[in-house]
Structure formats: C-alpha cells, structure tokens
Design a protein around this motif. Sequence first.
Motif, short mmCIF file in Angstrom:
data_model
loop_
_atom_site.label_atom_id
_atom_site.label_comp_id
_atom_site.label_asym_id
_atom_site.label_seq_id
_atom_site.Cartn_x
_atom_site.Cartn_y
_atom_site.Cartn_z
N ALA A 142 0.83 -1.21 0.00
CA ALA A 142 0.00 0.00 0.00
C ALA A 142 0.86 1.26 0.00
O ALA A 142 0.57 2.23 -0.71
CB ALA A 142 -0.92 -0.01 1.22
N ARG A 143 1.94 1.25 0.78
CA ARG A 143 2.81 2.42 0.84
C ARG A 143 3.57 2.62 -0.47
O ARG A 143 3.80 3.76 -0.90
CB ARG A 143 3.81 2.27 2.00
CG ARG A 143 3.20 2.38 3.39
CD ARG A 143 2.72 3.81 3.66
NE ARG A 143 3.78 4.79 3.45
CZ ARG A 143 4.74 5.06 4.34
NH1 ARG A 143 4.76 4.43 5.51
NH2 ARG A 143 5.66 5.96 4.08
N VAL A 144 3.97 1.52 -1.11
CA VAL A 144 4.66 1.62 -2.40
C VAL A 144 3.73 2.23 -3.44
O VAL A 144 4.12 3.13 -4.19
CB VAL A 144 5.17 0.25 -2.86
CG1 VAL A 144 5.59 0.28 -4.33
CG2 VAL A 144 6.37 -0.19 -2.00
N ARG A 145 2.50 1.76 -3.49
CA ARG A 145 1.55 2.31 -4.46
C ARG A 145 1.25 3.78 -4.18
O ARG A 145 1.08 4.58 -5.10
CB ARG A 145 0.27 1.47 -4.46
CG ARG A 145 0.44 0.11 -5.16
CD ARG A 145 -0.81 -0.71 -5.10
NE ARG A 145 -0.66 -1.93 -5.90
CZ ARG A 145 -1.34 -3.04 -5.69
NH1 ARG A 145 -2.22 -3.11 -4.71
NH2 ARG A 145 -1.15 -4.10 -6.46
N GLU A 146 1.21 4.13 -2.91
CA GLU A 146 1.00 5.54 -2.55
C GLU A 146 2.15 6.40 -3.06
O GLU A 146 1.94 7.49 -3.60
CB GLU A 146 0.88 5.67 -1.03
CG GLU A 146 0.66 7.08 -0.54
CD GLU A 146 0.62 7.16 0.98
OE1 GLU A 146 0.81 8.28 1.51
OE2 GLU A 146 0.43 6.12 1.63
N ALA A 147 3.39 5.90 -2.91
CA ALA A 147 4.56 6.64 -3.40
C ALA A 147 4.55 6.76 -4.93
O ALA A 147 4.92 7.80 -5.48
CB ALA A 147 5.84 5.96 -2.93
N LEU A 148 4.12 5.71 -5.61
CA LEU A 148 4.03 5.76 -7.07
C LEU A 148 2.99 6.79 -7.51
O LEU A 148 3.17 7.49 -8.50
CB LEU A 148 3.68 4.38 -7.63
CG LEU A 148 4.73 3.28 -7.40
CD1 LEU A 148 4.24 1.96 -7.97
CD2 LEU A 148 6.08 3.65 -8.00
N GLY A 149 1.89 6.88 -6.75
CA GLY A 149 0.89 7.91 -7.04
C GLY A 149 1.46 9.31 -6.85
O GLY A 149 1.18 10.22 -7.65
N ASP A 150 2.30 9.50 -5.81
CA ASP A 150 2.94 10.79 -5.59
C ASP A 150 3.90 11.13 -6.73
O ASP A 150 4.03 12.30 -7.13
CB ASP A 150 3.70 10.79 -4.26
CG ASP A 150 2.77 10.75 -3.06
OD1 ASP A 150 1.58 11.11 -3.22
OD2 ASP A 150 3.22 10.36 -1.96
N TYR A 151 4.58 10.11 -7.25
CA TYR A 151 5.48 10.33 -8.40
C TYR A 151 4.70 10.85 -9.61
O TYR A 151 5.11 11.80 -10.28
CB TYR A 151 6.21 9.04 -8.76
CG TYR A 151 6.65 8.98 -10.21
CD1 TYR A 151 7.66 9.81 -10.69
CD2 TYR A 151 6.03 8.12 -11.11
CE1 TYR A 151 8.05 9.78 -12.02
CE2 TYR A 151 6.41 8.08 -12.44
CZ TYR A 151 7.42 8.91 -12.89
OH TYR A 151 7.80 8.88 -14.21
#
Length: 331
Positions: A142-151
């Motif tokens: 979940a945190r990885v996908r959140e970071a990808l969304g921020d990118y």
Amino acid sequence: MAKWGQGDLRWIVEDREDGTNVNNWHWTKRDATRWSQGKLRDLLVGIVVENEAGHVEISELKQVEGQASCSSCKGKLIFFYEWNIRLSWIGNVKESGAKHKGLIETLNLSEENEVDDTEVNVSKKKGDVDILKDLIKTAGTARVREALGDYLKALKTEFTMEMILPTKAMASQEPTAERKLSENTLQVCPLGPWGGGKIPTVALYMTELFDATTEQLYSVFTVKDLVQKFSKSPAVLEAEKGGKFLMFDGNITGEYTELVIDKKIIMKWRYRNCPEERYATVALSFVPTPGQTELQLDGTGVPVCKEESMKFCWQKQHFEEIKGLLQLTQP
C-alpha cells in the motif's frame, strides 16, 4: 485555399530568437527519464512499515528500467511513462530479533494502468518465517503504491511547470496571473561573462553506455586528436579550467569550467544557431559499470527552441560517432 501569405498564423513556425512557443501551439517534448529516476528514489527509499510483530524498511532502489516523457501541443500535455522497479527491503522480528531481507518488484507502471492495479511482487532472500514478508505484502504494498501515485502527481505538476507558457488569451483575461507565471517559467539563461537575459529554458538529461573504461571515454572528450577523429573535423581544444573549445567546424563552441580527471567534465556549451551568445551548462559524469562506462549528461539553461536539436547533436554527432571510434581503437 488561402493565398500565399494569408494563411492561419498558427501554422507558421518561426525560429524565434527568444525560443517562445507562441500560444503553446507547436509540439514540444521533454525527456523525463533521469528526473523520474531521481524522484522515484526519493519517494520509495526509506519507506517504513511496522506492526506488533516486526519492522520493515525499503533500503535501496536496486534497479529502475524504463522511460518517461512529456509532450505539449496546442496547450495540452501528453504523458508517456513505463517503469519496472526493483527495491531491497530489510527488517527484523521484534520478539526474536531475527533479521530478514528481500526484494520488492513493481511491474508495468504505465499510463495504461491505474496505480492501484500495478503489480507488486514481494520475495524473501534471508530468514525462514513469513511474518515480515506478510507485513511488506500488505502494508508495504500500500505504501509503495501511494509513493508511485505521488510520483505521477509530481510528473504532471512539478516536472511540467515550464512547458505551458501564457497565451494571448490568458494575457487579456488574467494579467496578474500571467505576470506571475512568466516570472516562474522564464529562467535566466547565461550570456557568457556579460550577464544574462530571460528566455524560456529546459533541462536536458541523457545517458549512454560505452564499451570503454572511464579513462578511455574521458580522453575522447579532452584529447584533441580523438575529438577530431570522432567529429571528423578540425578542433581547437584547451582541456583545462577556463580553456576554450571549438568543434565541428565552429558549429559547437564553449569553455571548460571544471574537470575532474576520468570522472566529470562541466562546460559552457553552445550550438551555433542557439540564441546569440547564450550558453547552456553541460555536465558529463563518467560512471564505471561492469565492463563499460555510463556517460550521464546533465544540461541546464537549454533554450526551449533548441532542446530537440541539442539532443540530436549529442545522440547522433557525439554518442554514435564516439562508439564507432571506440570500435576502431579496441585491441
């Protein structure tokens, strides 16, 4: 059909000295690959997840494969990105203190898929229990996908700040907003030792692998005979701080501002048809890799109107010709 000289002015492409893409009508493209690699590293490395059972941290961006770019035409932005990412994670079990490590791989992050649909695979390299693997599979994913969304948000806002310039319509409707936008998008482009003038500029990022050592590749840019061989033309070269250079029959001129032997070259660089007396700053970094050298080019202060021609110059007239020269000189 309109008479000669009476056509729609939007279709007339002028080589403007100030580099302005009038009313954002013409097609421009920027390579976001190097910028994206740095942004992904900043957002992903250091992510921490934990619960009562253990603690896990993403410790390293081991590999990021793919590319990204942004194009604009008629005031609209078009994005392309495609990434496969490999991350390392480390962790420990709170009760036993046992240490574990493993990998996280994200596949096919692209404009064709939603971030929430991006495939995230977790594997374990050390340790027998699955407590931490389960933690990283759930909360970590979940945190990885959140970071990808921020990118992706940053790609579509931060990276594109200079791509859409104020139009005449904007000027007539919102003069205050246009003035503020202009101040942000028009950067100072150096005018040699005589000062600066404001024109739209972009950054240029390129990488290329060469079958050579760092010493060999550094020499190609600093030894006159080698420069003349790959450029197939006379050259003037003073490979020292403050030294001048002239290549390709005077089509490229500039000055060395910093040289770190076999590691880095920084120079003021100008193509003949760039706006008069305006120089981009080009930094070449020579990074050793197994059996090869990666050349990293970071350019700043590149006039918008010359971005594509400068990219073509480096790819075709430098990189490809240097590779041909290296093949001839290999034992």
